[in-house]
Design a protein around this motif. Sequence first.
Motif, PDB file in Angstrom:
ATOM      1  N   ALA A  45     -16.412 -27.675 -37.659  1.00 41.76           N
ATOM      2  CA  ALA A  45     -16.882 -26.798 -38.736  1.00 41.76           C
ATOM      3  C   ALA A  45     -17.377 -25.454 -38.195  1.00 41.76           C
ATOM      4  CB  ALA A  45     -17.984 -27.480 -39.529  1.00 41.76           C
ATOM      5  N   ARG A  46     -17.935 -25.446 -37.009  1.00 45.74           N
ATOM      6  CA  ARG A  46     -18.382 -24.185 -36.423  1.00 45.74           C
ATOM      7  C   ARG A  46     -17.208 -23.240 -36.193  1.00 45.74           C
ATOM      8  NH1 ARG A  46     -23.724 -24.439 -34.165  1.00 45.74           N
ATOM      9  NH2 ARG A  46     -23.278 -22.703 -32.769  1.00 45.74           N
ATOM     10  N   THR A  47     -16.036 -23.792 -35.911  1.00 46.18           N
ATOM     11  CA  THR A  47     -14.869 -22.932 -35.675  1.00 46.18           C
ATOM     12  C   THR A  47     -14.340 -22.336 -36.967  1.00 46.18           C
ATOM     13  OG1 THR A  47     -13.180 -24.686 -35.877  1.00 46.18           O
ATOM     14  CG2 THR A  47     -14.247 -24.422 -33.730  1.00 46.18           C
ATOM     15  N   TRP A  48     -14.746 -22.873 -38.111  1.00 50.22           N
ATOM     16  CA  TRP A  48     -14.308 -22.332 -39.403  1.00 50.22           C
ATOM     17  C   TRP A  48     -15.122 -21.109 -39.811  1.00 50.22           C
ATOM     18  CZ3 TRP A  48     -14.614 -27.781 -42.052  1.00 50.22           C
ATOM     19  CH2 TRP A  48     -13.538 -28.572 -41.602  1.00 50.22           C
ATOM     20  N   ILE A  49     -16.284 -20.935 -39.213  1.00 47.00           N
ATOM     21  CA  ILE A  49     -17.168 -19.843 -39.602  1.00 47.00           C
ATOM     22  C   ILE A  49     -16.525 -18.514 -39.226  1.00 47.00           C
ATOM     23  CG2 ILE A  49     -19.428 -18.800 -39.210  1.00 47.00           C
ATOM     24  CD1 ILE A  49     -20.494 -21.654 -38.737  1.00 47.00           C
ATOM     25  N   GLY A  50     -16.531 -17.595 -40.168  1.00 45.61           N
ATOM     26  CA  GLY A  50     -15.877 -16.304 -39.990  1.00 45.61           C
ATOM     27  C   GLY A  50     -14.587 -16.185 -40.771  1.00 45.61           C
ATOM     28  N   ARG A  51     -14.081 -17.332 -41.254  1.00 49.29           N
ATOM     29  CA  ARG A  51     -12.876 -17.329 -42.081  1.00 49.29           C
ATOM     30  C   ARG A  51     -13.279 -17.546 -43.536  1.00 49.29           C
ATOM     31  NH1 ARG A  51      -9.001 -21.785 -40.358  1.00 49.29           N
ATOM     32  NH2 ARG A  51      -7.527 -20.495 -41.520  1.00 49.29           N
ATOM     33  N   THR A  52     -12.398 -17.197 -44.450  1.00 44.02           N
ATOM     34  CA  THR A  52     -12.701 -17.419 -45.863  1.00 44.02           C
ATOM     35  C   THR A  52     -12.614 -18.904 -46.197  1.00 44.02           C
ATOM     36  OG1 THR A  52     -10.409 -17.200 -46.605  1.00 44.02           O
ATOM     37  CG2 THR A  52     -11.722 -15.167 -46.443  1.00 44.02           C
ATOM     38  N   LEU A  53     -13.336 -19.304 -47.244  1.00 41.21           N
ATOM     39  CA  LEU A  53     -13.277 -20.699 -47.699  1.00 41.21           C
ATOM     40  C   LEU A  53     -11.854 -21.081 -48.083  1.00 41.21           C
ATOM     41  CD1 LEU A  53     -16.390 -21.117 -50.019  1.00 41.21           C
ATOM     42  CD2 LEU A  53     -16.097 -21.957 -47.686  1.00 41.21           C
ATOM     43  N   THR A  54     -11.181 -20.194 -48.800  1.00 38.11           N
ATOM     44  CA  THR A  54      -9.823 -20.491 -49.259  1.00 38.11           C
ATOM     45  C   THR A  54      -8.897 -20.762 -48.092  1.00 38.11           C
ATOM     46  OG1 THR A  54     -10.134 -19.129 -51.236  1.00 38.11           O
ATOM     47  CG2 THR A  54      -7.872 -19.636 -50.588  1.00 38.11           C
ATOM     48  N   ALA A  55      -8.946 -19.909 -47.075  1.00 34.14           N
ATOM     49  CA  ALA A  55      -8.071 -20.093 -45.919  1.00 34.14           C
ATOM     50  C   ALA A  55      -8.395 -21.374 -45.184  1.00 34.14           C
ATOM     51  CB  ALA A  55      -8.192 -18.896 -44.980  1.00 34.14           C
ATOM     52  N   THR A  56      -9.674 -21.668 -45.029  1.00 34.40           N
ATOM     53  CA  THR A  56     -10.086 -22.863 -44.290  1.00 34.40           C
ATOM     54  C   THR A  56      -9.639 -24.126 -44.994  1.00 34.40           C
ATOM     55  OG1 THR A  56     -11.998 -21.738 -43.347  1.00 34.40           O
ATOM     56  CG2 THR A  56     -12.058 -24.132 -43.404  1.00 34.40           C
ATOM     57  N   PHE A  57      -9.942 -24.235 -46.273  1.00 36.94           N
ATOM     58  CA  PHE A  57      -9.598 -25.457 -47.001  1.00 36.94           C
ATOM     59  C   PHE A  57      -8.093 -25.573 -47.229  1.00 36.94           C
ATOM     60  CE2 PHE A  57     -14.108 -25.351 -48.766  1.00 36.94           C
ATOM     61  CZ  PHE A  57     -14.535 -26.410 -47.981  1.00 36.94           C
ATOM     62  N   ALA A 103     -25.151   4.977 -39.570  1.00 33.88           N
ATOM     63  CA  ALA A 103     -24.594   4.341 -40.764  1.00 33.88           C
ATOM     64  C   ALA A 103     -24.370   2.861 -40.481  1.00 33.88           C
ATOM     65  CB  ALA A 103     -23.281   4.996 -41.151  1.00 33.88           C
ATOM     66  N   THR A 104     -24.926   1.995 -41.318  1.00 33.09           N
ATOM     67  CA  THR A 104     -24.844   0.555 -41.086  1.00 33.09           C
ATOM     68  C   THR A 104     -24.283  -0.161 -42.301  1.00 33.09           C
ATOM     69  OG1 THR A 104     -27.150   0.306 -41.816  1.00 33.09           O
ATOM     70  CG2 THR A 104     -26.757   0.517 -39.439  1.00 33.09           C
ATOM     71  N   GLY A 105     -23.441  -1.156 -42.052  1.00 30.87           N
ATOM     72  CA  GLY A 105     -22.860  -1.927 -43.137  1.00 30.87           C
ATOM     73  C   GLY A 105     -22.521  -3.330 -42.679  1.00 30.87           C
ATOM     74  N   ILE A 106     -21.986  -4.098 -43.605  1.00 34.38           N
ATOM     75  CA  ILE A 106     -21.611  -5.494 -43.360  1.00 34.38           C
ATOM     76  C   ILE A 106     -20.171  -5.698 -43.798  1.00 34.38           C
ATOM     77  CG2 ILE A 106     -22.017  -7.894 -44.086  1.00 34.38           C
ATOM     78  CD1 ILE A 106     -24.970  -7.127 -44.514  1.00 34.38           C
ATOM     79  N   ALA A 107     -19.415  -6.441 -42.998  1.00 33.09           N
ATOM     80  CA  ALA A 107     -18.085  -6.915 -43.398  1.00 33.09           C
ATOM     81  C   ALA A 107     -18.062  -8.414 -43.135  1.00 33.09           C
ATOM     82  CB  ALA A 107     -16.987  -6.212 -42.611  1.00 33.09           C
ATOM     83  N   THR A 108     -17.982  -9.197 -44.191  1.00 34.19           N
ATOM     84  CA  THR A 108     -18.094 -10.647 -44.088  1.00 34.19           C
ATOM     85  C   THR A 108     -16.934 -11.333 -44.780  1.00 34.19           C
ATOM     86  OG1 THR A 108     -19.465 -12.581 -44.689  1.00 34.19           O
ATOM     87  CG2 THR A 108     -19.574 -10.665 -46.146  1.00 34.19           C
ATOM     88  N   LYS A 139     -10.503 -11.006 -42.040  1.00 38.71           N
ATOM     89  CA  LYS A 139     -10.553 -11.139 -40.582  1.00 38.71           C
ATOM     90  C   LYS A 139      -9.708 -12.333 -40.119  1.00 38.71           C
ATOM     91  CE  LYS A 139     -15.061 -11.519 -40.587  1.00 38.71           C
ATOM     92  NZ  LYS A 139     -16.470 -11.637 -40.150  1.00 38.71           N
ATOM     93  N   PRO A 140      -8.939 -12.142 -39.048  1.00 41.84           N
ATOM     94  CA  PRO A 140      -8.966 -11.049 -38.069  1.00 41.84           C
ATOM     95  C   PRO A 140      -8.206  -9.788 -38.471  1.00 41.84           C
ATOM     96  CG  PRO A 140      -7.356 -12.667 -37.405  1.00 41.84           C
ATOM     97  CD  PRO A 140      -8.058 -13.240 -38.614  1.00 41.84           C
ATOM     98  N   ASN A 141      -7.680  -9.715 -39.693  1.00 44.79           N
ATOM     99  CA  ASN A 141      -7.088  -8.460 -40.162  1.00 44.79           C
ATOM    100  C   ASN A 141      -8.183  -7.395 -40.229  1.00 44.79           C
ATOM    101  OD1 ASN A 141      -6.271  -6.499 -42.493  1.00 44.79           O
ATOM    102  ND2 ASN A 141      -4.374  -7.519 -41.889  1.00 44.79           N
ATOM    103  N   PRO A 142      -7.882  -6.150 -39.881  1.00 42.41           N
ATOM    104  CA  PRO A 142      -8.924  -5.117 -39.836  1.00 42.41           C
ATOM    105  C   PRO A 142      -9.323  -4.537 -41.187  1.00 42.41           C
ATOM    106  CG  PRO A 142      -6.811  -4.183 -39.218  1.00 42.41           C
ATOM    107  CD  PRO A 142      -6.592  -5.672 -39.346  1.00 42.41           C
TER     108      PRO A 142
END
Length: 213
Positions: A45-57, A103-108, A139-142
Amino acid sequence: METPRWPCVIFDLDGTLADTIDLIIACYDHALNSVLGLRADPVVARTWIGRTLTATFAESWPDHAEVLAEAYRAWNRLHTPTMVTAYPGVPELLADLRAAGIATGIATAKGREVADRTIRYAGIDLPATVTASETDRHKPNPEPLWLARDLLGMAGQPAVYIGDALVDVQAAQAAGMDAIAVTWGAGDPDALRAASPTAVASTVAELRALLLG
């Protein structure tokens, strides 16, 4: 303080700014158990972190992906208030970055609903947040990183993306940005170093030194 190396700094959310790893693993376990009678292997499950739920499931359970995702979200709604916090030192670092004019932001990879809830309870709202709800590719798409930089009005400016997962390093490299891998999240430190990020930080203090000198 020295002149900051990057005028634009974009962060991953889970495992980088917000301490959500235990919650995410619990959400995956609840979804798989309630829908399919399976248990989530915490290591996997730790390896799934960073990917979308849809892609993972969809990768392993395509016929149940949407039901699994909704079960995950339901568990997340219930437990985020008690299981999410910012990593120690992160709120202060973000305040100092803003004070320095960076300038600071988030991409999740989180969807908008879950990301907004995580940000609220971690107390780490930034001027721009890009979630999986805003881009067609993830991600990993930019694409999410580029959108975050554009929303900050920093298109064409030097930027760095900071994350705890391999997909974060890969997304930064694909975006033409520098990459800082942090080792306090879900990613394996050796695997992160092997991906050749611009730098690696094992503590928030080390990250501060990289960003602010």
